[in-house]
Design an enzyme around this catalytic site. Structure first.
Site, PDB file in Angstrom:
ATOM      1  N   ARG A 138       0.819  -1.234   0.000  1.00 21.32           N
ATOM      2  CA  ARG A 138       0.000   0.000   0.000  1.00 21.32           C
ATOM      3  C   ARG A 138       0.844   1.272   0.000  1.00 21.32           C
ATOM      4  NH1 ARG A 138      -2.976  -2.954   3.912  1.00 21.32           N
ATOM      5  NH2 ARG A 138      -4.696  -4.050   2.905  1.00 21.32           N
ATOM      6  N   LYS A 193       2.356  11.620 -10.503  1.00 20.97           N
ATOM      7  CA  LYS A 193       1.459  10.807 -11.342  1.00 20.97           C
ATOM      8  C   LYS A 193       2.212   9.552 -11.750  1.00 20.97           C
ATOM      9  CE  LYS A 193      -1.694  14.069 -13.526  1.00 20.97           C
ATOM     10  NZ  LYS A 193      -2.111  14.661 -14.812  1.00 20.97           N
ATOM     11  N   GLU A 207       7.938  19.279 -23.997  1.00 18.99           N
ATOM     12  CA  GLU A 207       7.324  19.514 -22.682  1.00 18.99           C
ATOM     13  C   GLU A 207       7.847  20.818 -22.071  1.00 18.99           C
ATOM     14  OE1 GLU A 207       4.823  17.768 -21.493  1.00 18.99           O
ATOM     15  OE2 GLU A 207       4.992  15.684 -22.130  1.00 18.99           O
ATOM     16  N   LYS A 256       6.240  23.562 -12.769  1.00 18.30           N
ATOM     17  CA  LYS A 256       5.470  22.365 -12.402  1.00 18.30           C
ATOM     18  C   LYS A 256       5.327  22.263 -10.885  1.00 18.30           C
ATOM     19  CE  LYS A 256       4.274  17.681 -13.180  1.00 18.30           C
ATOM     20  NZ  LYS A 256       4.279  16.512 -14.012  1.00 18.30           N
ATOM     21  N   GLU A 286      -5.011  17.198  -9.185  1.00 14.44           N
ATOM     22  CA  GLU A 286      -5.647  17.671 -10.421  1.00 14.44           C
ATOM     23  C   GLU A 286      -7.145  17.916 -10.247  1.00 14.44           C
ATOM     24  OE1 GLU A 286      -3.956  16.057 -14.102  1.00 14.44           O
ATOM     25  OE2 GLU A 286      -5.903  16.335 -15.030  1.00 14.44           O
ATOM     26  N   ARG A 313      -4.022  22.031 -12.169  1.00 18.35           N
ATOM     27  CA  ARG A 313      -3.035  21.067 -12.667  1.00 18.35           C
ATOM     28  C   ARG A 313      -3.415  20.559 -14.054  1.00 18.35           C
ATOM     29  NH1 ARG A 313       0.147  16.059  -9.706  1.00 18.35           N
ATOM     30  NH2 ARG A 313       1.244  15.421 -11.593  1.00 18.35           N
ATOM     31  N   ASN A 325      -1.878  19.513 -19.050  1.00 19.28           N
ATOM     32  CA  ASN A 325      -2.235  18.587 -20.130  1.00 19.28           C
ATOM     33  C   ASN A 325      -2.427  19.298 -21.465  1.00 19.28           C
ATOM     34  OD1 ASN A 325      -2.226  16.263 -18.469  1.00 19.28           O
ATOM     35  ND2 ASN A 325      -4.186  16.921 -17.615  1.00 19.28           N
ATOM     36  N   HIS A 382      -2.247  17.406 -24.677  1.00 24.62           N
ATOM     37  CA  HIS A 382      -2.252  15.974 -24.370  1.00 24.62           C
ATOM     38  C   HIS A 382      -3.509  15.246 -24.835  1.00 24.62           C
ATOM     39  CE1 HIS A 382       1.290  17.056 -22.197  1.00 24.62           C
ATOM     40  NE2 HIS A 382       1.454  15.846 -21.680  1.00 24.62           N
ATOM     41  N   HIS A 391      -2.353  12.189 -26.739  1.00 23.40           N
ATOM     42  CA  HIS A 391      -2.620  10.815 -26.277  1.00 23.40           C
ATOM     43  C   HIS A 391      -3.420  10.045 -27.325  1.00 23.40           C
ATOM     44  CE1 HIS A 391      -2.002  11.516 -21.658  1.00 23.40           C
ATOM     45  NE2 HIS A 391      -0.883  11.490 -22.341  1.00 23.40           N
ATOM     46  N   HIS A 436       6.076  10.178 -27.049  1.00 18.95           N
ATOM     47  CA  HIS A 436       5.152  11.004 -26.262  1.00 18.95           C
ATOM     48  C   HIS A 436       5.385  12.499 -26.501  1.00 18.95           C
ATOM     49  CE1 HIS A 436       2.514  12.204 -23.024  1.00 18.95           C
ATOM     50  NE2 HIS A 436       3.487  12.940 -22.522  1.00 18.95           N
TER      51      HIS A 436
HETATM   52  P1  NAD Z   1      11.188   6.727 -22.264  1.00 23.23           P
HETATM   53  O1  NAD Z   1      11.164   6.467 -20.827  1.00 23.23           O
HETATM   54  O2  NAD Z   1      10.653   5.698 -23.181  1.00 23.23           O
HETATM   55  O3  NAD Z   1      12.683   7.078 -22.692  1.00 23.23           O
HETATM   56  C1  NAD Z   1      12.974   7.343 -24.036  1.00 23.23           C
HETATM   57  C2  NAD Z   1      14.118   6.479 -24.561  1.00 23.23           C
HETATM   58  O4  NAD Z   1      15.347   6.991 -24.097  1.00 23.23           O
HETATM   59  C3  NAD Z   1      14.066   5.026 -24.132  1.00 23.23           C
HETATM   60  O5  NAD Z   1      14.510   4.226 -25.199  1.00 23.23           O
HETATM   61  C4  NAD Z   1      15.084   4.966 -22.996  1.00 23.23           C
HETATM   62  O6  NAD Z   1      15.638   3.699 -22.844  1.00 23.23           O
HETATM   63  C5  NAD Z   1      16.116   5.948 -23.489  1.00 23.23           C
HETATM   64  N1  NAD Z   1      16.928   6.609 -22.462  1.00 23.23           N
HETATM   65  C6  NAD Z   1      16.481   7.158 -21.321  1.00 23.23           C
HETATM   66  N2  NAD Z   1      17.468   7.831 -20.735  1.00 23.23           N
HETATM   67  C7  NAD Z   1      18.568   7.674 -21.479  1.00 23.23           C
HETATM   68  C8  NAD Z   1      19.894   8.168 -21.398  1.00 23.23           C
HETATM   69  N3  NAD Z   1      20.271   9.017 -20.446  1.00 23.23           N
HETATM   70  N4  NAD Z   1      20.780   7.794 -22.346  1.00 23.23           N
HETATM   71  C9  NAD Z   1      20.373   6.980 -23.374  1.00 23.23           C
HETATM   72  N5  NAD Z   1      19.124   6.532 -23.535  1.00 23.23           N
HETATM   73  C10 NAD Z   1      18.236   6.875 -22.592  1.00 23.23           C
HETATM   74  O7  NAD Z   1      10.394   8.062 -22.637  1.00 23.23           O
HETATM   75  P2  NAD Z   1      10.238   9.490 -21.947  1.00 23.23           P
HETATM   76  O8  NAD Z   1      10.051  10.415 -23.059  1.00 23.23           O
HETATM   77  O9  NAD Z   1      11.291   9.755 -20.933  1.00 23.23           O
HETATM   78  O10 NAD Z   1       8.876   9.330 -21.135  1.00 23.23           O
HETATM   79  C11 NAD Z   1       7.658   9.140 -21.781  1.00 23.23           C
HETATM   80  C12 NAD Z   1       6.690   8.563 -20.786  1.00 23.23           C
HETATM   81  O11 NAD Z   1       6.492   9.494 -19.727  1.00 23.23           O
HETATM   82  C13 NAD Z   1       5.328   8.274 -21.363  1.00 23.23           C
HETATM   83  O12 NAD Z   1       4.906   7.032 -20.921  1.00 23.23           O
HETATM   84  C14 NAD Z   1       4.443   9.350 -20.770  1.00 23.23           C
HETATM   85  O13 NAD Z   1       3.118   8.949 -20.634  1.00 23.23           O
HETATM   86  C15 NAD Z   1       5.100   9.563 -19.440  1.00 23.23           C
HETATM   87  N6  NAD Z   1       4.842  10.868 -18.839  1.00 23.23           N
HETATM   88  C16 NAD Z   1       4.416  10.877 -17.555  1.00 23.23           C
HETATM   89  C17 NAD Z   1       4.190  12.087 -16.924  1.00 23.23           C
HETATM   90  C18 NAD Z   1       3.808  12.101 -15.480  1.00 23.23           C
HETATM   91  O14 NAD Z   1       3.441  13.159 -14.973  1.00 23.23           O
HETATM   92  N7  NAD Z   1       3.897  10.992 -14.793  1.00 23.23           N
HETATM   93  C19 NAD Z   1       4.396  13.292 -17.608  1.00 23.23           C
HETATM   94  C20 NAD Z   1       4.837  13.228 -18.928  1.00 23.23           C
HETATM   95  C21 NAD Z   1       5.067  12.010 -19.535  1.00 23.23           C
HETATM   96  N1  GLY Z   2       2.146  15.777 -16.996  1.00 23.33           N
HETATM   97  C1  GLY Z   2       0.939  16.302 -16.465  1.00 23.33           C
HETATM   98  C2  GLY Z   2       0.880  16.294 -14.974  1.00 23.33           C
HETATM   99  O1  GLY Z   2       1.801  15.921 -14.312  1.00 23.33           O
HETATM  100  O2  GLY Z   2      -0.122  16.666 -14.432  1.00 23.33           O
END
Ligand code: NAD
Ligand code: GLY
Length: 368
Positions: free
Chosen positions: A124, A146, A188, A230, A240, A244, A248, A251, A255, A273
């Site tokens: 939990r 998130k 972003e 942020k 949110e 917040r 998006n 998005h 999405h 993304h």
């Molecule tokens: P990702 O995690 O897929 O990373 C992108 C690529 O870069 C991958 O192939 C990874 O292996 C590689 N990589 C990462 N760091 C590296 C480094 N330092 N050197 C070499 N390669 C590296 O993608 P992302 O763009 O980081 O994240 C996208 C995800 O984040 C999506 O799932 C999206 O929904 C999520 N997201 C979440 C929030 C949130 O608030 N939680 C906000 C925005 C996006």
């Molecule tokens: N990436 C949108 C949020 O964190 O609310």
């Protein structure tokens, strides 16, 4: 550590976002974030070979008696699944993780979201320390709590709010990031200017070349400013219920594009993304103009900046407007009243808008 910047997140969950070069080796930072005797490093197959050993050594220095295991998943959005989440929980079970354990999410947003969700659910809720290694994760996904995994029906449909205990962003990890992923993170960064401050867009326009070439000081400034925007929002509205949602911007469209393309992954030419968000922001800005809310010139300014940053600004070929609209109906930003969009009144002034007619949305999609 003289070049480290710290951005504080306030509110009911307080934590620091530490940003700077070489932080992966800073045992003091990790020691401060650890409480118990167990740590699970979650990473992916690109990032783990580059950085997991170093993080493990730093954790050992921080807490010599710490029991450490790794859970490494294949890279890519297509791995952000319930099946991988269950494997991550199994890894916590194998480690014997107790309630004071820490999950250390070492990677991009995929790792951060999945590891954060596992931490939210194990017993939990145990601590998660976010150690973002992509620009996108440093400026967005590691901050604000998130966490989620995807379902075939849509992105991030299963998840929880679970703020990190700390965010430790070593900016030198960006040197190994593929250029396409750096550009995705810049989308972003642009988002914060689009939502909150047109002057930040002006700064990005002036520094576009330095950002694209990965210049350390300019990137660090962009990361700190983005985290500041942020942090302010999530401090005031962690769940949110209100403002917040502005984060998006782009998005709802983005999405839908990602889901319709089946998510990017190894060998896929689907938008990632950040790229999908870039297209989505241009669509949101054009929809704002079509609804008479905002100047069309602001939409074109945004598109031009994104293009200069090497990002796509048009809907990929083969995606049908009607199919995208259907995807949007399942988006978490839709409610019982119908589609809800984040639009803007002008650059730097975003608003939540409900009741946008389907026809206007379809018209913008058809024109882009
Ligand atoms: P990702 O995690 O897929 O990373 C992108 C690529 O870069 C991958 O192939 C990874 O292996 C590689 N990589 C990462 N760091 C590296 C480094 N330092 N050197 C070499 N390669 C590296 O993608 P992302 O763009 O980081 O994240 C996208 C995800 O984040 C999506 O799932 C999206 O929904 C999520 N997201 C979440 C929030 C949130 O608030 N939680 C906000 C925005 C996006
Ligand atoms: N990436 C949108 C949020 O964190 O609310």
């Amino acid at each position: 550590m003289s070049t480290m910047r710290t951005v504080k997140v306030d509110g009911e969950a307080r934590y620091d976002i530490c940003i700077g070069p070489g932080l992966l080796d800073e045992a003091g930072l990790f020691a401060h974030a650890l409480r118990g005797k167990h740590a699970l490093i979650v990473s992916d197959e690109h990032v783990a070979p580059l950085y997991a050993e170093r993080v493990e050594a730093t954790l050992r220095k921080a807490r010599p008696a710490l029991k450490i295991e790794r859970f490494v998943l294949p890279p890519g959005e297509q791995e952000k699944t319930l099946a991988r989440f269950c494997q991550c929980l199994d890894a916590l079970a194998t480690l014997g993780a107790t309630r004071d354990a820490a999950v250390v999410a070492l990677g991009g947003g995929v790792v951060g979201d999945l590891a954060g969700f596992a931490a939210a659910c194990w017993m939990r809720g145990v601590d998660v320390v976010q150690v973002p290694t992509t620009l996108l994760a440093m400026v967005d996904s590691s901050v604000g709590g998130k966490t989620a995994v995807d379902l075939p029906a849509g992105k991030n449909l299963v998840g929880a709010f679970h703020p990190p205990r700390a965010v430790i962003a070593d900016t030198t990890t960006l040197r190994t990031l593929p250029p396409r992923e750096l550009r995705a993170g810049l989308a972003e960064v642009v988002k914060y200017g689009a939502i909150f401050e047109a002057d930040f867009l002006t700064w990005l326009e002036a520094n576009a070349a330095s950002l694209l070439s990965g210049q350390d000081a300019v990137l660090a400034e962009a990361i700190a400013r983005s985290c500041h925007y942020k942090a302010e929002v999530v401090s005031r509205d962690p769940y949110e219920h209100g403002e917040r949602a502005l984060l998006n911007f782009g998005h709802t469209f983005g999405h839908a594009i990602e889901a319709e393309q089946g998510y990017s992954g190894a060998g896929s030419d689907a938008l990632n993304h950040g790229e999908a968000v870039a297209v989505g922001m241009v669509l949101a800005a054009r929809l704002s103009a079509a609804l008479g809310r905002a100047p069309a010139t602001d939409a074109e300014r945004l598109a031009h900046l994104l293009q200069r940053l090497g990002l796509p600004t048009t809907v990929p070929d083969g995606l049908e407007p009607d199919a995208l609209l259907s995807r949007m109906r399942l988006d978490k930003k839709a409610d019982a009243g119908g589609l809800r969009f984040i639009l803007w009144d002008r650059a730097g002034q975003a608003k939540v808008v409900s009741g946008v007619p389907d026809e206007q949305v379809l018209a913008v999609l058809r024109a882009c």
